[in-house]
Design a protein around this motif. Structure first.
Motif, PDB file in Angstrom:
ATOM      1  N   MET A 316       6.055   1.650 -15.340  1.00  0.00           N
ATOM      2  CA  MET A 316       6.884   1.215 -16.461  1.00  0.00           C
ATOM      3  C   MET A 316       8.286   1.827 -16.361  1.00  0.00           C
ATOM      4  O   MET A 316       8.466   2.924 -15.827  1.00  0.00           O
ATOM      5  CB  MET A 316       6.247   1.652 -17.786  1.00  0.00           C
ATOM      6  N   PRO A 317       9.307   1.145 -16.904  1.00  0.00           N
ATOM      7  CA  PRO A 317      10.658   1.718 -16.925  1.00  0.00           C
ATOM      8  C   PRO A 317      10.945   2.420 -18.254  1.00  0.00           C
ATOM      9  O   PRO A 317      10.734   1.851 -19.321  1.00  0.00           O
ATOM     10  CB  PRO A 317      11.547   0.480 -16.773  1.00  0.00           C
ATOM     11  N   ASP A 318      11.370   3.641 -18.197  1.00  0.00           N
ATOM     12  CA  ASP A 318      11.940   4.302 -19.378  1.00  0.00           C
ATOM     13  C   ASP A 318      12.837   5.424 -18.885  1.00  0.00           C
ATOM     14  O   ASP A 318      13.144   5.517 -17.695  1.00  0.00           O
ATOM     15  CB  ASP A 318      10.830   4.771 -20.334  1.00  0.00           C
ATOM     16  N   GLY A 319      13.272   6.296 -19.776  1.00  0.00           N
ATOM     17  CA  GLY A 319      14.207   7.347 -19.398  1.00  0.00           C
ATOM     18  C   GLY A 319      13.646   8.361 -18.426  1.00  0.00           C
ATOM     19  O   GLY A 319      14.407   9.088 -17.772  1.00  0.00           O
ATOM     20  N   LYS A 320      12.307   8.405 -18.311  1.00  0.00           N
ATOM     21  CA  LYS A 320      11.677   9.344 -17.388  1.00  0.00           C
ATOM     22  C   LYS A 320      11.249   8.690 -16.072  1.00  0.00           C
ATOM     23  O   LYS A 320      10.725   9.364 -15.186  1.00  0.00           O
ATOM     24  CB  LYS A 320      10.441   9.959 -18.053  1.00  0.00           C
ATOM     25  N   ALA A 321      11.442   7.376 -15.949  1.00  0.00           N
ATOM     26  CA  ALA A 321      10.948   6.652 -14.785  1.00  0.00           C
ATOM     27  C   ALA A 321      11.668   7.079 -13.509  1.00  0.00           C
ATOM     28  O   ALA A 321      12.836   7.485 -13.532  1.00  0.00           O
ATOM     29  CB  ALA A 321      11.110   5.153 -15.002  1.00  0.00           C
ATOM     30  N   TYR A 322      10.959   6.976 -12.389  1.00  0.00           N
ATOM     31  CA  TYR A 322      11.614   7.282 -11.119  1.00  0.00           C
ATOM     32  C   TYR A 322      12.590   6.171 -10.771  1.00  0.00           C
ATOM     33  O   TYR A 322      12.483   5.044 -11.237  1.00  0.00           O
ATOM     34  CB  TYR A 322      10.590   7.547 -10.026  1.00  0.00           C
ATOM     35  N   ARG A 323      13.600   6.510  -9.940  1.00  0.00           N
ATOM     36  CA  ARG A 323      14.738   5.633  -9.726  1.00  0.00           C
ATOM     37  C   ARG A 323      14.927   5.308  -8.257  1.00  0.00           C
ATOM     38  O   ARG A 323      14.551   6.094  -7.380  1.00  0.00           O
ATOM     39  CB  ARG A 323      16.027   6.322 -10.198  1.00  0.00           C
ATOM     40  N   PRO A 324      15.607   4.183  -7.961  1.00  0.00           N
ATOM     41  CA  PRO A 324      16.082   3.950  -6.598  1.00  0.00           C
ATOM     42  C   PRO A 324      17.068   5.059  -6.206  1.00  0.00           C
ATOM     43  O   PRO A 324      17.960   5.406  -6.987  1.00  0.00           O
ATOM     44  CB  PRO A 324      16.782   2.598  -6.691  1.00  0.00           C
ATOM     45  N   GLY A 325      16.852   5.626  -5.046  1.00  0.00           N
ATOM     46  CA  GLY A 325      17.679   6.743  -4.599  1.00  0.00           C
ATOM     47  C   GLY A 325      16.985   8.088  -4.697  1.00  0.00           C
ATOM     48  O   GLY A 325      17.386   9.046  -4.032  1.00  0.00           O
ATOM     49  N   ASP A 326      15.931   8.161  -5.515  1.00  0.00           N
ATOM     50  CA  ASP A 326      15.170   9.406  -5.611  1.00  0.00           C
ATOM     51  C   ASP A 326      14.500   9.718  -4.272  1.00  0.00           C
ATOM     52  O   ASP A 326      14.101   8.810  -3.531  1.00  0.00           O
ATOM     53  CB  ASP A 326      14.081   9.296  -6.681  1.00  0.00           C
ATOM     54  N   VAL A 327      14.357  10.997  -3.980  1.00  0.00           N
ATOM     55  CA  VAL A 327      13.562  11.433  -2.834  1.00  0.00           C
ATOM     56  C   VAL A 327      12.353  12.184  -3.374  1.00  0.00           C
ATOM     57  O   VAL A 327      12.502  13.176  -4.101  1.00  0.00           O
ATOM     58  CB  VAL A 327      14.374  12.321  -1.874  1.00  0.00           C
ATOM     59  N   THR A 329       8.487  14.006  -2.856  1.00  0.00           N
ATOM     60  CA  THR A 329       7.602  14.696  -1.912  1.00  0.00           C
ATOM     61  C   THR A 329       6.155  14.282  -2.188  1.00  0.00           C
ATOM     62  O   THR A 329       5.642  14.466  -3.290  1.00  0.00           O
ATOM     63  CB  THR A 329       7.724  16.221  -2.030  1.00  0.00           C
ATOM     64  N   SER A 330       5.522  13.694  -1.189  1.00  0.00           N
ATOM     65  CA  SER A 330       4.146  13.213  -1.327  1.00  0.00           C
ATOM     66  C   SER A 330       3.157  14.362  -1.218  1.00  0.00           C
ATOM     67  O   SER A 330       3.509  15.491  -0.863  1.00  0.00           O
ATOM     68  CB  SER A 330       3.853  12.169  -0.244  1.00  0.00           C
ATOM     69  N   TYR A 331       1.882  14.057  -1.478  1.00  0.00           N
ATOM     70  CA  TYR A 331       0.815  15.055  -1.372  1.00  0.00           C
ATOM     71  C   TYR A 331       0.690  15.594   0.052  1.00  0.00           C
ATOM     72  O   TYR A 331       0.319  16.751   0.264  1.00  0.00           O
ATOM     73  CB  TYR A 331      -0.502  14.411  -1.830  1.00  0.00           C
ATOM     74  N   SER A 332       1.039  14.777   1.022  1.00  0.00           N
ATOM     75  CA  SER A 332       0.967  15.206   2.426  1.00  0.00           C
ATOM     76  C   SER A 332       2.090  16.166   2.799  1.00  0.00           C
ATOM     77  O   SER A 332       2.047  16.805   3.847  1.00  0.00           O
ATOM     78  CB  SER A 332       1.037  13.980   3.342  1.00  0.00           C
ATOM     79  N   GLY A 333       3.120  16.247   1.949  1.00  0.00           N
ATOM     80  CA  GLY A 333       4.301  17.045   2.253  1.00  0.00           C
ATOM     81  C   GLY A 333       5.443  16.216   2.809  1.00  0.00           C
ATOM     82  O   GLY A 333       6.588  16.685   2.868  1.00  0.00           O
ATOM     83  N   LYS A 334       5.164  14.988   3.227  1.00  0.00           N
ATOM     84  CA  LYS A 334       6.212  14.112   3.742  1.00  0.00           C
ATOM     85  C   LYS A 334       7.067  13.597   2.585  1.00  0.00           C
ATOM     86  O   LYS A 334       6.562  13.321   1.496  1.00  0.00           O
ATOM     87  CB  LYS A 334       5.594  12.949   4.517  1.00  0.00           C
ATOM     88  N   THR A 335       8.363  13.454   2.863  1.00  0.00           N
ATOM     89  CA  THR A 335       9.292  13.019   1.817  1.00  0.00           C
ATOM     90  C   THR A 335       9.590  11.521   1.952  1.00  0.00           C
ATOM     91  O   THR A 335       9.619  10.962   3.047  1.00  0.00           O
ATOM     92  CB  THR A 335      10.598  13.812   1.870  1.00  0.00           C
ATOM     93  N   ILE A 336       9.834  10.905   0.805  1.00  0.00           N
ATOM     94  CA  ILE A 336      10.033   9.457   0.733  1.00  0.00           C
ATOM     95  C   ILE A 336      11.287   9.162  -0.082  1.00  0.00           C
ATOM     96  O   ILE A 336      11.416   9.613  -1.227  1.00  0.00           O
ATOM     97  CB  ILE A 336       8.828   8.777   0.057  1.00  0.00           C
ATOM     98  N   GLU A 337      12.207   8.422   0.521  1.00  0.00           N
ATOM     99  CA  GLU A 337      13.363   7.939  -0.231  1.00  0.00           C
ATOM    100  C   GLU A 337      12.979   6.624  -0.897  1.00  0.00           C
ATOM    101  O   GLU A 337      12.541   5.677  -0.234  1.00  0.00           O
ATOM    102  CB  GLU A 337      14.570   7.716   0.681  1.00  0.00           C
ATOM    103  N   VAL A 338      13.135   6.572  -2.200  1.00  0.00           N
ATOM    104  CA  VAL A 338      12.790   5.382  -2.968  1.00  0.00           C
ATOM    105  C   VAL A 338      13.981   4.428  -2.977  1.00  0.00           C
ATOM    106  O   VAL A 338      15.031   4.754  -3.529  1.00  0.00           O
ATOM    107  CB  VAL A 338      12.387   5.744  -4.413  1.00  0.00           C
ATOM    108  N   LEU A 339      13.828   3.278  -2.358  1.00  0.00           N
ATOM    109  CA  LEU A 339      14.868   2.250  -2.402  1.00  0.00           C
ATOM    110  C   LEU A 339      14.540   1.161  -3.407  1.00  0.00           C
ATOM    111  O   LEU A 339      15.431   0.443  -3.867  1.00  0.00           O
ATOM    112  CB  LEU A 339      15.070   1.631  -1.019  1.00  0.00           C
ATOM    113  N   ASN A 340      13.257   1.037  -3.736  1.00  0.00           N
ATOM    114  CA  ASN A 340      12.834   0.015  -4.684  1.00  0.00           C
ATOM    115  C   ASN A 340      11.607   0.543  -5.423  1.00  0.00           C
ATOM    116  O   ASN A 340      10.575   0.819  -4.807  1.00  0.00           O
ATOM    117  CB  ASN A 340      12.493  -1.286  -3.943  1.00  0.00           C
ATOM    118  N   THR A 341      11.725   0.671  -6.740  1.00  0.00           N
ATOM    119  CA  THR A 341      10.589   1.200  -7.507  1.00  0.00           C
ATOM    120  C   THR A 341       9.467   0.177  -7.656  1.00  0.00           C
ATOM    121  O   THR A 341       8.380   0.504  -8.133  1.00  0.00           O
ATOM    122  CB  THR A 341      11.037   1.655  -8.910  1.00  0.00           C
TER     123      THR A 341
END
Length: 487
Positions: A316-327, A329-341
């Motif tokens: 869902m979108p609200d003021g706490k939602a994750y955004r495009p551009g966020d990086v 950290t997954s459970y595996s430790g690998k990082t993910i750049e969010v380009l599309n929520t």
């Protein structure tokens, strides 16, 4: 609807409706003859007048002096009868029966020998098609008493040596129905908490089933950043539902099924178009499928150990939602750049797949309505299978062919991986326009390295139109795969 095997002679069967097959150009019908000369004469007259010829898709209803309905369905030419046709014939006959006053139905379609379909396959096609045909969603509808669904029992005639397959198909049908129930319920009801409650009912039913549910606080402490990022814009907090079935020696490694459980997908900040957004209640059909397969295995008490993991999250979108551009950290430790929520399914799956590996499974299959590109590639006929494990795709595809729940393999070549490269994280969460289904699989493959694993995209098969809703696919394929694995 209760399903049971029978060897009872058709003339002695007291069911309200009897279903009998008739091949095109068949001159006589032993089953109709057994029901009496009057019915036999009626059929002969209809055949002579070409009112009924036995072509695929035709049907004819007669009545005997006991008040029973005798539904004769056309099977076409024996050597031309396909799995699709037999399934559709069974589906149509059952759907027609469900609209009548009849409460009990007995199908004698399996009294015939099919030249092009093995007997064990025919059993499953008839049972699954019949069960699918009688299904009607009623959970949030009010019915007048005379409009309620009346059909409560289906008897399937078959030789005793086929009754094992009837019991398998019956369990599959129960799993399919469970998956359709979960998929069709509205998102204000079927939220993450509801999924956990549904799993609790399953665990309470079987002595050899255990349930563990991780809440958002536990997952935060564990570091499941990708999953939690997707759910942080919703009032409905995420749940990680873990069902364990022990059907054999506890030392034997389980098969793990992981199902995408986005109970509603707005797309988040990358908001979807408003038109048809209601259909995004079906974005948890991966979860519904693996839960349905779990129900089927527990019902038949298969000699296998099974682990089913469902990350249940609302996007869902609200003021706490994750955004495009966020990086993230997954459970595996690998990082993910969010380009599309709106590419959220792979975000929750990557953490669930990493978690599944802690149970040291023999094989991992993940199921997800992951990409619209899959519908473009394969339509609504086949699920897409992707894997780097030799032979695994063929095992899945073969299982699907056994129960007419088909799949097709797409490649996971390394050349596609570069579409996920970014300067700001270990990977980005989308690969762009070309090969969208494959690059989604490539993303998940980065979290399953060294594992015997396959990804199955069911975006085109898990649900159809608004009228039919959730199909329950590919529960039958998954269940047959597990039966094959159990030997």
């Amino acid at each position: 609807m209760k399903i049971k095997a029978t060897i009872q002679n058709i003339a002695d069967n007291a069911a309200d409706l009897l279903i009998v097959g008739h091949f095109q150009d068949q001159t006589d019908n032993a089953l109709i003859t057994a029901l009496g000369s009057e019915l036999s004469a009626q059929l002969s007259q209809r055949l002579a007048n070409a009112d009924f010829t036995g072509k695929n898709g035709e049907s004819l209803t007669l009545y005997n002096d006991k008040g029973q309905h005798i539904m004769i369905v056309g099977l076409g030419k024996n050597d031309k009868l396909t799995q699709t046709a037999l399934y559709d014939i069974s589906h149509k006959a059952s759907a027609t029966a469900a609209k009548t006053r009849c409460k009990t139905v007995a199908t004698y379609l399996l009294s015939d020998t099919f030249e092009s379909i093995d007997a064990d396959q025919a059993v499953k096609l008839v049972v699954l098609g019949s069960s699918h045909g009688e299904y009607r969603y009623e959970d949030t509808k009010n019915f007048k008493e005379d409009n309620k669904h009346n059909l409560d029992t289906l008897e399937v005639f078959a030789d005793e040596n086929l009754h094992t397959y009837i019991n398998q198909a019956k369990a599959m049908a129960e799993g399919v129905t469970a998956a359709r129930h979960l998929g069709n319920n509205p998102p204000n009801i079927a939220n993450p908490k509801y999924i956990a409650k549904f799993a609790e009912q399953i665990a309470n039913k079987y002595d050899n089933v255990e349930l563990d549910v991780l809440n958002h606080k536990q997952m935060k402490k564990m570091g499941m950043g990708a999953l939690l990022a997707v759910g942080q814009g919703s009032h409905n907090k995420p749940k990680m539902v873990v069902l364990k079935y022990t059907g054999t020696d506890k030392k034997q490694a389980p098969v793990a099924l992981v199902g995408k459980g986005i109970t509603f997908d707005t797309g988040g900040i990358s908001l979807k178009p408003g038109a048809n957004m209601d259909e995004m209640k079906y974005d948890m059909c991966g979860a519904a499928s693996v839960i349905g397969a779990f129900v089927a295995i527990a019902e038949m008490q298969l000699d296998i150990n099974l682990l089913t993991i469902v990350p249940a999250v609302e996007n869902m979108p609200d003021g706490k939602a994750y955004r495009p551009g966020d990086v993230i950290t997954s459970y595996s430790g690998k990082t993910i750049e969010v380009l599309n929520t709106d590419a959220e399914g792979r975000m929750i799956l990557c953490d669930a797949l990493t978690y599944a590996q802690e149970f040291k499974p023999e094989v991992i299959l993940d199921l997800a309505t992951l990409t619209g590109a899959c519908v473009v590639a394969l339509g609504h006929q086949a699920s897409a299978v992707m894997t780097k494990t030799d032979g695994l795709a063929q095992d899945v595809i073969q299982a699907g062919l056994q129960v007419h729940d088909r799949a097709w393999e797409l490649p996971l070549w390394d050349e596609y991986q570069k579409q996920l490269d970014t300067s700001f994280a270990d990977m980005q969460n989308i690969g762009g326009f070309p090969a969208g289904t494959i690059t989604a699989g490539c993303f998940l493959s980065r979290f399953t390295e060294g594992q015997k694993w396959a990804h199955i995209d069911i975006a085109g098969t898990a649900w159809n139109n608004k009228k039919e809703g959730a199909t329950g696919r590919p529960v039958a394929m998954l269940t047959q795969y597990l039966i094959n694995q159990a030997g």
